[in-house]
Scaffold this motif. Structure first.
Motif, mmCIF file in Angstrom:
data_model
loop_
_atom_site.group_PDB
_atom_site.id
_atom_site.type_symbol
_atom_site.label_atom_id
_atom_site.label_comp_id
_atom_site.label_asym_id
_atom_site.label_seq_id
_atom_site.Cartn_x
_atom_site.Cartn_y
_atom_site.Cartn_z
ATOM 1 N N SER A 171 -0.928 6.508 5.899
ATOM 2 C CA SER A 171 -1.142 8.091 5.836
ATOM 3 C C SER A 171 -0.867 8.599 4.461
ATOM 4 C CB SER A 171 -0.489 8.857 6.885
ATOM 5 O OG SER A 171 -0.981 10.012 6.975
ATOM 6 N N TYR A 172 -0.639 9.811 4.100
ATOM 7 C CA TYR A 172 -0.023 10.375 2.807
ATOM 8 C C TYR A 172 0.808 11.528 3.023
ATOM 9 C CZ TYR A 172 -4.100 13.623 3.125
ATOM 10 O OH TYR A 172 -5.056 14.361 3.365
ATOM 11 N N PRO A 181 0.798 -1.196 -0.140
ATOM 12 C CA PRO A 181 0.069 0.037 0.026
ATOM 13 C C PRO A 181 0.797 1.326 0.005
ATOM 14 C CG PRO A 181 0.139 -1.009 2.307
ATOM 15 C CD PRO A 181 0.824 -1.603 1.390
ATOM 16 N N LEU A 182 2.210 1.142 -0.041
ATOM 17 C CA LEU A 182 3.050 2.038 0.335
ATOM 18 C C LEU A 182 3.449 2.829 -1.182
ATOM 19 C CD1 LEU A 182 5.313 0.932 2.985
ATOM 20 C CD2 LEU A 182 3.463 2.421 3.220
ATOM 21 N N ASP A 183 3.934 4.033 -1.112
ATOM 22 C CA ASP A 183 4.363 4.802 -2.346
ATOM 23 C C ASP A 183 3.274 4.639 -3.419
ATOM 24 O OD1 ASP A 183 6.426 6.523 -3.606
ATOM 25 O OD2 ASP A 183 7.430 4.856 -4.425
ATOM 26 N N SER A 190 0.896 7.594 -0.626
ATOM 27 C CA SER A 190 0.965 7.114 0.746
ATOM 28 C C SER A 190 2.291 6.559 1.340
ATOM 29 C CB SER A 190 0.135 5.536 0.104
ATOM 30 O OG SER A 190 0.665 4.850 -0.668
ATOM 31 N N VAL A 191 1.813 6.890 2.387
ATOM 32 C CA VAL A 191 3.133 6.467 3.389
ATOM 33 C C VAL A 191 2.958 6.161 4.588
ATOM 34 C CG1 VAL A 191 4.285 8.557 2.621
ATOM 35 C CG2 VAL A 191 2.943 8.660 4.615
ATOM 36 N N PRO A 192 3.586 5.264 5.446
ATOM 37 C CA PRO A 192 3.374 4.598 6.771
ATOM 38 C C PRO A 192 2.893 5.541 7.754
ATOM 39 C CG PRO A 192 5.617 3.930 5.998
ATOM 40 C CD PRO A 192 5.050 4.942 5.181
ATOM 41 N N ILE A 193 1.919 5.099 8.646
ATOM 42 C CA ILE A 193 1.605 6.123 9.540
ATOM 43 C C ILE A 193 2.734 6.316 10.793
ATOM 44 C CG2 ILE A 193 0.197 6.149 11.789
ATOM 45 C CD1 ILE A 193 -1.796 4.721 10.376
#
Length: 421
Positions: free
Chosen positions: A409-410, A94-96, A114-117
């Motif tokens: 998150s983003y 789900p990242l980047d 999208s980035v990690p929380i």
């Protein structure tokens, strides 16, 4: 003095976890997937030690306690957990991911990605499978996990955490999982860990959720209690209603998507003995019926299982083989009942009337609303999200089954060519 010691210990561990989260953000997705696959293999190789630890927890709990089934691990469940770990590993990262992009009139190029929380705290009761699930989803989403289990599952969680540490080490990953002491005094330091923990997700009883919400200075995503209703409309297909009610109540009574209350149109009340036939004969389900429902079931349902409903019968998450029944005049009364007693988790209507279905789907305020299907489907796996972090009943950030996307998150990335404002 004990609380002070816990605070010092927990904050030190969370500081290390924050550093581990930063380390995860530098790793390719394949390394994270390898760790989950390794954990699946370790789980399959350590079934007997895991069951031995779980047996110690089970020995401390009354088998009649509704939490007993949630606490229970067996070989079948552990093999299913291993399969879930591999399934999460196989999911797309789900990242980047570019969520949107545009070029402004001044030439600046914008991308929202999208980035990690970061560090995700999970507070949970009695369910050691949650330790596997949340670690797997968090790791896949690039997050470190701060876990606070209950004393009920202490030995199980310690055994699982040992395997998690082994998998992280074997794959050269940072120590991205912290299991706080099982004592209650270790909870508040996590709830107050501003700057160290990015968000906290409570999974458990309404009492636990209320405590976390009232005492946390860290942002909270609520995964609320499931007080679930099924409304049998005047134009319901009764065979559908029977199978849906039976499945929603009996599939697994200790989970939050289990049926708690049947609302039934007055013209269908005479069909209650038919609708509850399997629940009474095969599942020995206790029923708390209002006056009209009681009259319909009296003599047609096991006498020892049939009770007259009180006010407390409604708005209760039974988590056991019990349900309440209320006869209503129309769909408006059904909607009003759900609004008053529901927990905004999962609600269902059984009907062949398209207008009533559309109205119910539109007006019922819940995370998941079903037409002609069982509330038992409220689950991250059933929604093909992989294992889930929980069922959010709030409206900010995430709602309903929370899979990988809900754990990201983003941020905005802006590229220019010397522009100034």
């Amino acid at each position: 003095m004990i609380a002070a010691n816990f605070t010092t210990e927990v904050r030190a561990e969370l500081a290390n976890l924050r550093a581990a989260a930063a380390g995860l953000n530098r790793l390719p997705a394949g390394r994270l997937n390898d760790c989950l696959t390794t954990l699946a293999e370790l789980t399959e190789k350590n079934i007997l030690p895991l069951l031995g630890a779980n047996a110690k927890d089970l020995a401390r709990m009354d088998p009649e306690n509704p939490k007993y089934d949630r606490l229970l691990l067996n070989e079948e469940r552990l093999l299913a957990i291993a399969a879930d770990l591999r399934r999460v590993a196989a999911l797309p990262s789900p990242l980047d991911q570019t969520l949107e992009q545009s070029t402004l009139a001044n030439g600046l190029k914008l991308r929202r990605v999208s980035v990690p929380i970061g560090v995700v705290g999970i507070v949970f009761e009695s369910r050691p499978n949650v330790t596997f699930d949340v670690f797997a989803l968090n790791l896949k989403a690039g997050n470190a996990s701060a876990l606070k289990g209950s004393r009920d599952a202490r030995d199980s969680n310690l055994a699982i955490k040992k395997l998690i540490d082994e998998a992280l080490s074997a794959c050269g990953l940072p120590a991205a999982c912290y299991l706080a002491p099982a004592e209650r005094e270790a909870l508040k330091p996590i709830l107050e860990a501003d700057g160290l923990v990015d968000v906290i997700i409570p999974r458990g009883s309404q009492g636990l959720i209320d405590f976390v919400r009232a005492n946390a200075s860290v942002p909270v995503i609520e995964t609320g209690a499931g007080i679930c209703h099924t409304y049998v409309d005047q134009e319901a297909e009764l065979e559908w209603a029977k199978t849906i009610i039976t499945n929603a109540k009996s599939r697994r009574v200790s989970v939050c998507n289990s049926l708690d209350c049947i609302l039934i149109h007055r013209t269908c009340a005479s069909a209650l003995p038919q609708l509850l036939e399997e629940l009474g004969q095969h599942h020995r389900c206790e029923v708390f019926a209002d006056e009209e429902a009681y009259a319909s079931l009296d003599g047609h349902y096991p006498e020892v299982l049939l009770h007259r409903a009180t006010e407390e019968s409604f708005g209760t998450e039974f988590l056991s083989m019990k349900l309440s029944i209320k006869v209503v005049d129309d769909i408006s009364e059904a909607i009003a009942h759900v609004e008053r007693y529901g927990s905004r988790h999962s609600e269902a209507i059984v009907s062949n009337n398209e207008a009533n279905i559309r109205r119910y789907l539109r007006e019922i305020d819940a995370a998941v609303v079903y037409a002609n299907a069982s509330t038992a489907f409220t689950d991250g796996g059933q929604f093909e999200l992989g294992a889930e972090i929980g069922i959010s009943t709030q409206k900010l950030h995430a709602r309903g089954p929370m899979g990988l996307v809900a754990l990201t998150s983003y941020k905005w990335l802006v590229e220019g060519q010397g522009q100034v404002r």
